[in-house]
Design a protein around this motif. Structure first.
Motif, PDB file in Angstrom:
ATOM      1  N   PRO A 181       0.833  -1.207   0.000  1.00 16.27           N
ATOM      2  CA  PRO A 181       0.000   0.000   0.000  1.00 16.27           C
ATOM      3  C   PRO A 181       0.868   1.257   0.000  1.00 16.27           C
ATOM      4  N   ARG A 182       0.392   2.303  -0.672  1.00  9.43           N
ATOM      5  CA  ARG A 182       1.140   3.573  -0.706  1.00  9.43           C
ATOM      6  C   ARG A 182       1.147   4.193   0.685  1.00  9.43           C
ATOM      7  N   VAL A 183       2.328   4.539   1.131  1.00  4.39           N
ATOM      8  CA  VAL A 183       2.502   5.195   2.426  1.00  4.39           C
ATOM      9  C   VAL A 183       3.306   6.471   2.222  1.00  4.39           C
ATOM     10  N   TRP A 184       3.082   7.459   3.097  1.00  8.66           N
ATOM     11  CA  TRP A 184       3.762   8.747   3.025  1.00  8.66           C
ATOM     12  C   TRP A 184       4.654   8.917   4.241  1.00  8.66           C
ATOM     13  N   TYR A 185       5.815   9.525   4.035  1.00  9.41           N
ATOM     14  CA  TYR A 185       6.771   9.771   5.115  1.00  9.41           C
ATOM     15  C   TYR A 185       7.256  11.211   5.055  1.00  9.41           C
ATOM     16  N   GLU A 186       7.545  11.775   6.219  1.00 10.38           N
ATOM     17  CA  GLU A 186       8.149  13.106   6.363  1.00 10.38           C
ATOM     18  C   GLU A 186       9.541  12.923   6.951  1.00 10.38           C
ATOM     19  N   MET A 187      10.543  13.559   6.359  1.00 14.03           N
ATOM     20  CA  MET A 187      11.906  13.451   6.876  1.00 14.03           C
ATOM     21  C   MET A 187      12.122  14.299   8.119  1.00 14.03           C
ATOM     22  N   GLY A 188      11.417  15.404   8.227  1.00 13.61           N
ATOM     23  CA  GLY A 188      11.626  16.277   9.381  1.00 13.61           C
ATOM     24  C   GLY A 188      13.040  16.809   9.401  1.00 13.61           C
ATOM     25  N   ASP A 189      13.740  16.644  10.519  1.00 17.80           N
ATOM     26  CA  ASP A 189      15.111  17.148  10.651  1.00 17.80           C
ATOM     27  C   ASP A 189      16.158  16.154  10.172  1.00 17.80           C
ATOM     28  N   GLU A 190      15.746  14.959   9.812  1.00 12.00           N
ATOM     29  CA  GLU A 190      16.681  13.918   9.364  1.00 12.00           C
ATOM     30  C   GLU A 190      17.018  14.093   7.885  1.00 12.00           C
ATOM     31  N   ASP A 191      18.103  13.456   7.448  1.00 12.06           N
ATOM     32  CA  ASP A 191      18.506  13.487   6.038  1.00 12.06           C
ATOM     33  C   ASP A 191      17.979  12.282   5.274  1.00 12.06           C
ATOM     34  N   PHE A 192      17.286  11.373   5.955  1.00 15.41           N
ATOM     35  CA  PHE A 192      16.747  10.195   5.283  1.00 15.41           C
ATOM     36  C   PHE A 192      15.553   9.647   6.055  1.00 15.41           C
ATOM     37  N   VAL A 193      14.789   8.800   5.378  1.00 17.35           N
ATOM     38  CA  VAL A 193      13.688   8.070   5.987  1.00 17.35           C
ATOM     39  C   VAL A 193      13.601   6.724   5.273  1.00 17.35           C
ATOM     40  N   GLU A 194      13.249   5.661   6.018  1.00 15.67           N
ATOM     41  CA  GLU A 194      13.143   4.329   5.425  1.00 15.67           C
ATOM     42  C   GLU A 194      11.705   3.865   5.451  1.00 15.67           C
ATOM     43  N   CYS A 195      11.288   3.200   4.388  1.00 13.97           N
ATOM     44  CA  CYS A 195       9.947   2.663   4.283  1.00 13.97           C
ATOM     45  C   CYS A 195       9.791   1.503   5.267  1.00 13.97           C
ATOM     46  N   GLY A 196       8.708   1.504   6.012  1.00 16.93           N
ATOM     47  CA  GLY A 196       8.447   0.462   6.979  1.00 16.93           C
ATOM     48  C   GLY A 196       8.033  -0.862   6.356  1.00 16.93           C
ATOM     49  N   TYR A 197       7.638  -0.838   5.077  1.00 16.39           N
ATOM     50  CA  TYR A 197       7.248  -2.065   4.392  1.00 16.39           C
ATOM     51  C   TYR A 197       8.426  -2.730   3.684  1.00 16.39           C
ATOM     52  N   CYS A 198       9.123  -1.967   2.850  1.00 19.35           N
ATOM     53  CA  CYS A 198      10.132  -2.573   1.969  1.00 19.35           C
ATOM     54  C   CYS A 198      11.560  -2.123   2.271  1.00 19.35           C
TER      55      CYS A 198
END
Length: 58
Positions: free
Chosen positions: A26-43
């Motif tokens: 399923p399509r999920v959305w993420y916000e990086m906020g103050d970080e330089d990266f974010v990882e998908c919780g599914y894949c």
């Protein structure tokens, strides 16, 4: 352990669907906020800010 795929992006908000098709999720959305990266919780696909220290192509 390295993430399966690294995607350099220019926005703080990203979406991931695992590549779509039968192998996607399923399509999920993420916000990086103050970080330089974010990882998908599914894949585990990693989205990094283009040009940041987390960007392997920088």
């Amino acid at each position: 352990m390295n993430p399966p795929e690294v995607v350099a992006v220019e926005t703080e908000r990203v979406s991931c669907d695992g590549g779509g098709g039968a192998l996607g999720h399923p399509r999920v959305w993420y916000e990086m906020g103050d970080e330089d990266f974010v990882e998908c919780g599914y894949c585990d696909r990693r989205f990094v800010r283009k040009g940041s220290p987390a960007d392997p192509g920088a």
